[in-house]
Write an enzyme that holds these catalytic residues in place. Structure first.
Site, PDB file in Angstrom:
ATOM      1  N   ARG A 139      34.724  44.198  46.692  1.00 34.60           N
ATOM      2  CA  ARG A 139      34.260  45.583  46.526  1.00 34.60           C
ATOM      3  C   ARG A 139      32.814  45.517  46.092  1.00 34.60           C
ATOM      4  O   ARG A 139      32.474  44.855  45.123  1.00 34.60           O
ATOM      5  CB  ARG A 139      35.121  46.345  45.520  1.00 34.60           C
ATOM      6  CG  ARG A 139      35.156  45.784  44.114  1.00 34.60           C
ATOM      7  CD  ARG A 139      35.794  46.734  43.103  1.00 34.60           C
ATOM      8  NE  ARG A 139      36.332  46.026  41.947  1.00 34.60           N
ATOM      9  CZ  ARG A 139      35.626  45.694  40.868  1.00 34.60           C
ATOM     10  NH1 ARG A 139      34.345  45.960  40.785  1.00 34.60           N
ATOM     11  NH2 ARG A 139      36.199  45.065  39.860  1.00 34.60           N
ATOM     12  N   HIS A 143      34.548  48.898  39.657  1.00 37.25           N
ATOM     13  CA  HIS A 143      36.004  49.048  39.718  1.00 37.25           C
ATOM     14  C   HIS A 143      36.373  50.511  39.957  1.00 37.25           C
ATOM     15  O   HIS A 143      37.088  50.848  40.885  1.00 37.25           O
ATOM     16  CB  HIS A 143      36.605  48.525  38.417  1.00 37.25           C
ATOM     17  CG  HIS A 143      38.006  48.959  38.160  1.00 37.25           C
ATOM     18  ND1 HIS A 143      39.059  48.579  38.953  1.00 37.25           N
ATOM     19  CD2 HIS A 143      38.522  49.766  37.204  1.00 37.25           C
ATOM     20  CE1 HIS A 143      40.172  49.131  38.489  1.00 37.25           C
ATOM     21  NE2 HIS A 143      39.869  49.860  37.441  1.00 37.25           N
ATOM     22  N   TYR A 193      29.984  41.327  34.653  1.00 34.79           N
ATOM     23  CA  TYR A 193      30.886  40.217  34.967  1.00 34.79           C
ATOM     24  C   TYR A 193      30.642  39.603  36.340  1.00 34.79           C
ATOM     25  O   TYR A 193      31.290  38.639  36.704  1.00 34.79           O
ATOM     26  CB  TYR A 193      32.355  40.667  34.839  1.00 34.79           C
ATOM     27  CG  TYR A 193      32.722  41.914  35.622  1.00 34.79           C
ATOM     28  CD1 TYR A 193      33.064  41.832  36.968  1.00 34.79           C
ATOM     29  CD2 TYR A 193      32.712  43.171  35.017  1.00 34.79           C
ATOM     30  CE1 TYR A 193      33.389  42.964  37.689  1.00 34.79           C
ATOM     31  CE2 TYR A 193      33.029  44.322  35.733  1.00 34.79           C
ATOM     32  CZ  TYR A 193      33.375  44.222  37.065  1.00 34.79           C
ATOM     33  OH  TYR A 193      33.700  45.345  37.786  1.00 34.79           O
TER      34      TYR A 193
END
Lengths: 371, 325
Positions: A270, A274, A284
């Protein structure tokens, strides 16, 4: 001492390697849009190939517009989909209208292409019950928020189809993180034990919010988890629309032939966060990793493939983009026109027949609403 | 009419509905060829086939999901959870999913599911078999929760539960399965859900109760009668939704009430019954409404059941406190 007691016929390392070897990634189109596996090439007409591209472009635009509408406060909950077009749309493209989709929260595009009107998808995002009033004949559930629940339910839908003699399959999606849930395992295991016509798709986009897939499990692939259920598992390049389509079509064939369920792992990514609810992927994910996966963009390779065949050009693509933008604008307008929800509406959809407590509360709120 | 135990009445209801409605399906752990661990589904697979009555893998959550999926395909599932202590494995399917389906789909889908499950103490079961967890279910919007105490009620309520087009949790008390026989009509009949039953009429005190405590309360009422107290025993039968009308009219008549449950004081539904009485009939009350309930510990190790489980003596003691307030 350990080596002395080690039994040569039970080399655990070899056992694991032998298992992993069975889960090679199926790829048909490489990053440059070249066919690298002619034998696995699915039979698709020129029109179908163009339609698949059209849907992928449309959905990329839908993602861009959804993010922007979310930022303007004109949409609510939204889980970005850019990067997963092949995984989401080429799998849905292999389905028939009779097939039943049990989506996760990121799988809104599949619902739209299965027949959910766009304005209802927007109402789902905003949090309006009318967004979930799926039209009759559109065989989908609204997006499942409880990760894994769609898997056990899919086993039930598939068993129901088998019992009814319906020539159709139940298709469900989860992510890489979702494979750690108990319901993930129970779902594939039940479908296996009942030889039910289900297709379980794991969209491995490498991250569950901030947690990399390596922290979910020690298995080398997620597809090999099918072994625990005794069902076929296949890993595909999830950035390759033709591989995803071919794997899903095959799984569907097997299911309709009464051979039971399949687990498909799509390796995807993606590009966005999120969800739009405050997640920041730079915490991250490295830019290098993002760049590496942007080169694998399913739109880029499919565009090259189609252009070489003379089936796609800039003009066609721009027409899709304009159409998408126009339809999105119309859909948002239609969503804006939905009546505001009242407590009496919410009470009315609880049961077929209202129990006493809701009858009482209905009257109380009706009184309030009439003022 | 036939003399039936509660478990026979349950089997009879299941047989009737399997025959009446081709979409009904019974499934769970060992409910097929084995006829269930308590013989509740004895003979049903043989009579109706493996397609209608079948075993599942050992996974409660999977059973819940299976029920939801089958309901989406037009079936009327009657799953069994072997013991209700195992409900924690399937809480999401029940309280997070099936209870919400009609609402979350705006009426597009619904869940005509009846979850049958035994519970209840007094028979020295091992851990997590006897816990009274009906309170968890009663707190969940979208569910109806039924707890029969007699063979007659069990049959009529189960037929209603199965025919209801929304999810019903049907809890069967282990101790009542074969505790006594009762005249049960052989033909089909239904008892409306959400309707309590006055098991004994009285004028001095209302005992509002359900499950095995109905019988403890009736025993207590007999004893209290010897001392000149006329006690009314109201069996809730459905604990969610409550039958407010029957509860309140009994309390308005007697002016005093206690609520008796087997669950711990912090659990069950007694607090809710008391709150409803306080809101609706405080002016009729001669005394506060007190509770008989178990201690707020984990369900007892089996040897400690007799000192832990509420019984008729506790009912008498609490009844007297209220009668002499």
């Amino acid at each position: 001492m350990a080596s002395k007691t080690q039994n040569a016929s039970f080399d655990v390392k070899k056992t694991l390697e032998a298992v992993e070897e069975q889960f090679q990634t199926l790829q048909i189109l490489n990053e440059d849009g070249e066919v690298v596996n002619e034998a696995a090439m699915p039979e698709l007409t020129d029109e179908q190939l163009q339609e698949l591209m059209r849907r992928m472009v449309y959905t990329r635009i839908l993602d861009q517009r959804s993010i922007s509408l979310n930022r303007q406060g004109r949409l609510g909950f939204y889980a970005p989909t850019a990067g997963q077009e092949a995984s989401q749309l080429a799998s849905q493209f292999a389905l028939e209208k009779e097939d039943f989709i049990l989506p996760g929260y990121r799988d809104v595009p599949q619902l739209i292409w299965h027949g959910l009107p766009l304005y209802q998808a927007f109402l789902f995002s905003r949090g309006h019950f009318q967004g979930n009033q799926i039209p009759e004949g559109v065989n989908v559930l609204s997006p499942q928020i409880i990760i894994g629940a769609q898997y056990v339910q899919a086993a039930g839908v598939a068993l129901g189809m088998k019992k009814n003699g319906t020539k159709a399959v139940a298709v469900t999606y989860t992510g890489d993180g979702g494979t750690s849930q108990g319901d993930f395992y129970e779902g594939i295991n039940f479908a296996g034990a009942f030889k039910a016509p289900a297709i379980f798709i794991v969209q491995n986009n490498r991250f569950a919010i901030s947690t990399p897939v390596t922290k979910q499990s020690a298995t080398k692939t997620l597809a090999q988890k099918a072994i625990a259920a005794g069902i076929p598992g296949i890993q595909v390049d999830g950035m390759d629309p033709l591989a995803v389509y071919a794997a899903t079509s095959e799984a569907r064939e097997r299911a309709l032939n009464g051979e039971g369920p399949t687990l498909i792992e799509t390796l995807t990514y993606r590009y966005g966060p999120h969800t739009m609810s405050g997640d920041d992927p730079t915490r991250y994910r490295t830019a290098d990793l993002d760049n590496e996966w942007e080169k694998k963009d399913p739109l880029v390779r499919f565009r090259k493939f189609l252009e070489k065949k003379g089936l796609w050009n800039e003009e066609k693509e721009n027409a899709v983009i304009e159409q998408a933008k126009e339809e999105i604008k119309e859909a948002i307008k239609k969503a804006d026109a939905a009546p505001k929800q009242k407590v009496t509406d919410l009470i009315s959809i609880m049961f077929e027949e209202m129990p006493y407590n809701l009858k009482e509360q209905f009257e109380i709120y009706q009184e309030k609403e009439s003022k | 009419m036939a003399q039936m135990t509660m478990i026979q009445a349950i089997t009879d209801a299941l047989r009737i509905e399997l025959k009446n409605d081709a979409t009904t399906l019974i499934f769970g752990e060992d409910v097929g060829v084995n006829g269930g661990v308590f013989r509740a589904t004895e003979g049903l697979q043989k009579e109706f086939g493996e397609d209608r009555v079948f075993d599942t893998p050992l996974a409660e959550s999977g059973i819940g999901g299976l029920s939801i999926g089958l309901a989406l395909q037009g079936f009327r599932p009657i799953p069994e959870i072997q013991f209700f202590g195992f409900v924690f494995e399937v809480m999401d399917s029940i309280a997070g999913q099936m209870s919400r389906m009609r609402y979350r789909s705006g009426g597009r889908y619904h869940m005509p599911i009846t979850v049958r499950s035994p519970f209840g103490g007094g028979v020295h079961t091992p851990e997590l078999h006897s816990d009274s967890l009906e309170g968890l279910m009663a707190q969940t919007p979208g569910l109806k929760v039924v707890v029969p105490s007699t063979p007659y009620d069990a049959k009529g309520l189960l037929l209603s539960a199965i025919r209801d087009n929304d999810p019903v949790i049907f809890l069967e008390h282990l101790k009542l399965y074969r505790a006594f026989r009762e005249e049960v009509p052989e033909e089909e009949y239904t008892i409306p859900l959400g309707k309590a039953d006055v098991k004994r009429e009285g004028s001095d005190l209302s005992i509002i109760t359900y499950g095995a405590m109905v019988h403890e309360s009736l025993k207590a009422a007999d004893e209290l009668a010897k001392e000149g107290y006329s006690v009314e025993v109201v069996d809730l039968r459905t604990i969610s939704p409550l039958d407010i009308e029957t509860i309140i009219s009994s309390v308005e008549k007697t002016g005093r009430a206690i609520v008796v449950q087997e669950a711990q004081k912090q659990a069950g539904v007694a607090a809710n019954v008391i709150a409803e009485i306080n809101e609706r009939a405080i002016l009729s009350l001669e005394a506060p409404v007190l509770r008989v309930a178990a201690a707020d510990t984990i369900y007892p190790f089996s040897q400690a059941e007799s000192v832990w489980l509420p019984n008729y003596k506790d009912v008498i003691e609490t009844a007297k406190k209220v009668l002499t307030f």
